[in-house]
Scaffold this motif. Structure first.
Motif, PDB file in Angstrom:
ATOM      1  N   ILE A   1       0.849  -1.020   0.147  1.00  0.00           N
ATOM      2  CA  ILE A   1      -0.054  -0.006  -0.080  1.00  0.00           C
ATOM      3  C   ILE A   1       0.969   1.110  -0.074  1.00  0.00           C
ATOM      4  N   LYS A   2       0.990   2.154  -1.079  1.00  0.00           N
ATOM      5  CA  LYS A   2       1.725   3.182  -1.152  1.00  0.00           C
ATOM      6  C   LYS A   2       1.052   4.641  -1.440  1.00  0.00           C
ATOM      7  N   ASN A   3       1.256   5.561  -0.662  1.00  0.00           N
ATOM      8  CA  ASN A   3       0.905   6.973  -0.990  1.00  0.00           C
ATOM      9  C   ASN A   3       1.301   7.370  -2.466  1.00  0.00           C
ATOM     10  N   VAL A   4       0.220   8.050  -3.201  1.00  0.00           N
ATOM     11  CA  VAL A   4       0.320   8.418  -4.551  1.00  0.00           C
ATOM     12  C   VAL A   4       0.273   9.793  -4.787  1.00  0.00           C
ATOM     13  N   GLY A   5       0.129  10.745  -3.720  1.00  0.00           N
ATOM     14  CA  GLY A   5      -0.155  12.069  -3.912  1.00  0.00           C
ATOM     15  C   GLY A   5       0.518  12.781  -2.730  1.00  0.00           C
ATOM     16  N   PRO A   6       0.295  14.013  -2.473  1.00  0.00           N
ATOM     17  CA  PRO A   6       0.732  14.749  -1.399  1.00  0.00           C
ATOM     18  C   PRO A   6       0.071  14.131   0.052  1.00  0.00           C
ATOM     19  N   LYS A   7       0.679  14.038   0.892  1.00  0.00           N
ATOM     20  CA  LYS A   7      -0.053  13.490   2.158  1.00  0.00           C
ATOM     21  C   LYS A   7      -0.598  14.744   3.001  1.00  0.00           C
ATOM     22  N   PRO A   8      -1.690  14.800   3.227  1.00  0.00           N
ATOM     23  CA  PRO A   8      -1.819  16.039   4.425  1.00  0.00           C
ATOM     24  C   PRO A   8      -0.915  16.005   5.730  1.00  0.00           C
ATOM     25  N   GLY A   9      -0.844  17.226   6.185  1.00  0.00           N
ATOM     26  CA  GLY A   9       0.086  17.221   7.257  1.00  0.00           C
ATOM     27  C   GLY A   9      -0.620  18.433   8.069  1.00  0.00           C
ATOM     28  N   PRO A  10      -0.242  18.808   9.282  1.00  0.00           N
ATOM     29  CA  PRO A  10      -0.383  19.800   9.950  1.00  0.00           C
ATOM     30  C   PRO A  10       0.461  21.096   9.871  1.00  0.00           C
ATOM     31  N   GLY A  11      -0.222  22.241  10.069  1.00  0.00           N
ATOM     32  CA  GLY A  11       0.458  23.488  10.041  1.00  0.00           C
ATOM     33  C   GLY A  11       0.642  24.148   8.618  1.00  0.00           C
ATOM     34  N   PHE A  12       1.116  25.506   8.632  1.00  0.00           N
ATOM     35  CA  PHE A  12       1.142  26.240   7.159  1.00  0.00           C
ATOM     36  C   PHE A  12       2.017  25.642   6.278  1.00  0.00           C
TER      37      PHE A  12
ATOM     38  N   LYS B   1     -10.935  14.579 -16.311  1.00  0.00           N
ATOM     39  CA  LYS B   1     -12.084  14.771 -15.347  1.00  0.00           C
ATOM     40  C   LYS B   1     -11.603  14.629 -13.694  1.00  0.00           C
ATOM     41  N   PRO B   2     -11.454  15.714 -13.086  1.00  0.00           N
ATOM     42  CA  PRO B   2     -11.131  15.866 -11.810  1.00  0.00           C
ATOM     43  C   PRO B   2     -11.938  14.730 -10.897  1.00  0.00           C
ATOM     44  N   LEU B   3     -11.359  13.985 -10.209  1.00  0.00           N
ATOM     45  CA  LEU B   3     -12.198  13.255  -9.207  1.00  0.00           C
ATOM     46  C   LEU B   3     -11.895  13.537  -8.030  1.00  0.00           C
ATOM     47  N   ALA B   4     -10.678  14.321  -7.355  1.00  0.00           N
ATOM     48  CA  ALA B   4     -10.418  14.763  -6.039  1.00  0.00           C
ATOM     49  C   ALA B   4      -9.534  15.752  -6.067  1.00  0.00           C
ATOM     50  N   ASN B   5      -9.375  16.531  -5.094  1.00  0.00           N
ATOM     51  CA  ASN B   5      -8.039  17.591  -5.055  1.00  0.00           C
ATOM     52  C   ASN B   5      -7.854  17.830  -3.567  1.00  0.00           C
ATOM     53  N   THR B   6      -6.683  18.410  -3.611  1.00  0.00           N
ATOM     54  CA  THR B   6      -6.156  18.914  -2.365  1.00  0.00           C
ATOM     55  C   THR B   6      -5.596  20.227  -2.323  1.00  0.00           C
ATOM     56  N   THR B   7      -5.276  21.214  -1.490  1.00  0.00           N
ATOM     57  CA  THR B   7      -4.701  22.205  -1.660  1.00  0.00           C
ATOM     58  C   THR B   7      -3.527  22.488  -0.655  1.00  0.00           C
ATOM     59  N   GLN B   8      -2.730  23.470  -1.110  1.00  0.00           N
ATOM     60  CA  GLN B   8      -1.623  23.918  -0.164  1.00  0.00           C
ATOM     61  C   GLN B   8      -1.522  25.498  -0.226  1.00  0.00           C
ATOM     62  N   ILE B   9      -1.714  26.049   1.034  1.00  0.00           N
ATOM     63  CA  ILE B   9      -1.492  27.602   0.981  1.00  0.00           C
ATOM     64  C   ILE B   9      -0.074  27.813   0.998  1.00  0.00           C
ATOM     65  N   VAL B  10       0.368  28.555   0.076  1.00  0.00           N
ATOM     66  CA  VAL B  10       1.775  29.128  -0.148  1.00  0.00           C
ATOM     67  C   VAL B  10       1.517  30.597  -0.435  1.00  0.00           C
ATOM     68  N   ALA B  11       2.346  31.376  -1.399  1.00  0.00           N
ATOM     69  CA  ALA B  11       2.130  32.693  -1.602  1.00  0.00           C
ATOM     70  C   ALA B  11       1.043  32.399  -2.961  1.00  0.00           C
ATOM     71  N   GLY B  12       0.215  32.315  -2.527  1.00  0.00           N
ATOM     72  CA  GLY B  12      -0.986  32.047  -3.436  1.00  0.00           C
ATOM     73  C   GLY B  12      -1.485  30.652  -3.115  1.00  0.00           C
ATOM     74  N   MET B  13      -1.997  29.694  -3.875  1.00  0.00           N
ATOM     75  CA  MET B  13      -2.399  28.303  -3.708  1.00  0.00           C
ATOM     76  C   MET B  13      -1.956  27.277  -4.609  1.00  0.00           C
ATOM     77  N   ASN B  14      -1.514  26.250  -4.077  1.00  0.00           N
ATOM     78  CA  ASN B  14      -1.102  25.156  -4.946  1.00  0.00           C
ATOM     79  C   ASN B  14      -2.402  24.141  -4.836  1.00  0.00           C
ATOM     80  N   TYR B  15      -2.551  23.653  -6.094  1.00  0.00           N
ATOM     81  CA  TYR B  15      -3.782  22.337  -6.014  1.00  0.00           C
ATOM     82  C   TYR B  15      -2.990  21.276  -6.595  1.00  0.00           C
ATOM     83  N   CYS B  16      -3.512  20.258  -6.075  1.00  0.00           N
ATOM     84  CA  CYS B  16      -3.096  18.712  -6.775  1.00  0.00           C
ATOM     85  C   CYS B  16      -4.658  18.221  -7.088  1.00  0.00           C
ATOM     86  N   PHE B  17      -4.796  17.839  -8.478  1.00  0.00           N
ATOM     87  CA  PHE B  17      -5.881  17.047  -8.620  1.00  0.00           C
ATOM     88  C   PHE B  17      -5.650  15.657  -9.154  1.00  0.00           C
ATOM     89  N   LEU B  18      -6.614  14.681  -8.499  1.00  0.00           N
ATOM     90  CA  LEU B  18      -6.536  13.278  -9.085  1.00  0.00           C
ATOM     91  C   LEU B  18      -7.376  13.300 -10.231  1.00  0.00           C
TER      92      LEU B  18
END
Length: 182
Positions: free
Chosen positions: A87-98, A129-146
């Protein structure tokens, strides 16, 4: 599916998994405790039994548990029980903090869909076709879409990809990368 294809060859990804794939999924990942797995896509390989690759939403079953995406490798012998090989993680894994990635959202919001459409409006050669997404706040916003990606050819074989988009504080969103999930 490889059951209909050549012995030993992997099938393409199936975003509407067969009843055999669903049964193998339930027999293996469906029985694990601590993380709830939801099947997103599967592919298979007919060997002395069947190898499966499952793309899944993984939800940690705990207060403030994280959602993330995994690829699992499972073998189902001709006789006997399914065996999980990896079982392997295949995208950015959520974490705590800015600066950390947020939990994956499998109900892509209108805002996220708007960013995706702006970034891909002049993108040709395949449909995404986007199935899911996650975001990361930086100087703006990064998105990663599955996404389910289908090349613009006859009888396309859809496959999962991660589409990375940067939304700057000023300006328009743009694609920074596309990562295939094999």
């Amino acid at each position: 599916m490889s059951e209909k294809g050549m012995l030993g060859a992997w099938s393409g990804w199936d975003f509407t998994p067969s009843k055999e794939a669903k049964a193998a999924f339930e027999q293996s990942l469906g029985k694990l405790l601590g993380v709830k797995y939801t099947l997103v896509a599967s592919k298979s390989q007919l060997v002395n039994g069947t190898n499966y690759a499952f793309l899944c939403e993984a939800e940690v079953v705990a207060p403030a548990g994280a959602d993330y995406i995994v690829k699992a490798q499972v073998y189902v012998p001709l006789k006997g029980n399914a065996v999980i090989h990896q079982i392997k993680n295949v995208g950015p894994k959520p974490g705590p903090g800015f600066g950390s990635w947020n939990n994956w959202d499998f109900t892509v919001s209108r805002r996220a869909m708007g960013v995706f459409k702006l970034a891909t409006k002049e993108f040709y050669g395949a449909s995404y076709k986007p199935l899911a997404n996650t975001t990361q706040i930086v100087a703006g916003m990064n998105y990663c879409f599955l996404c389910e990606m289908s090349p613009a050819i006859w009888h396309p074989n859809p496959s999962p990809v991660l589409v990375w988009i940067d939304m700057p504080l000023q300006g328009t969103p743009h694609i920074t990368g596309i990562t295939p999930i094999s």
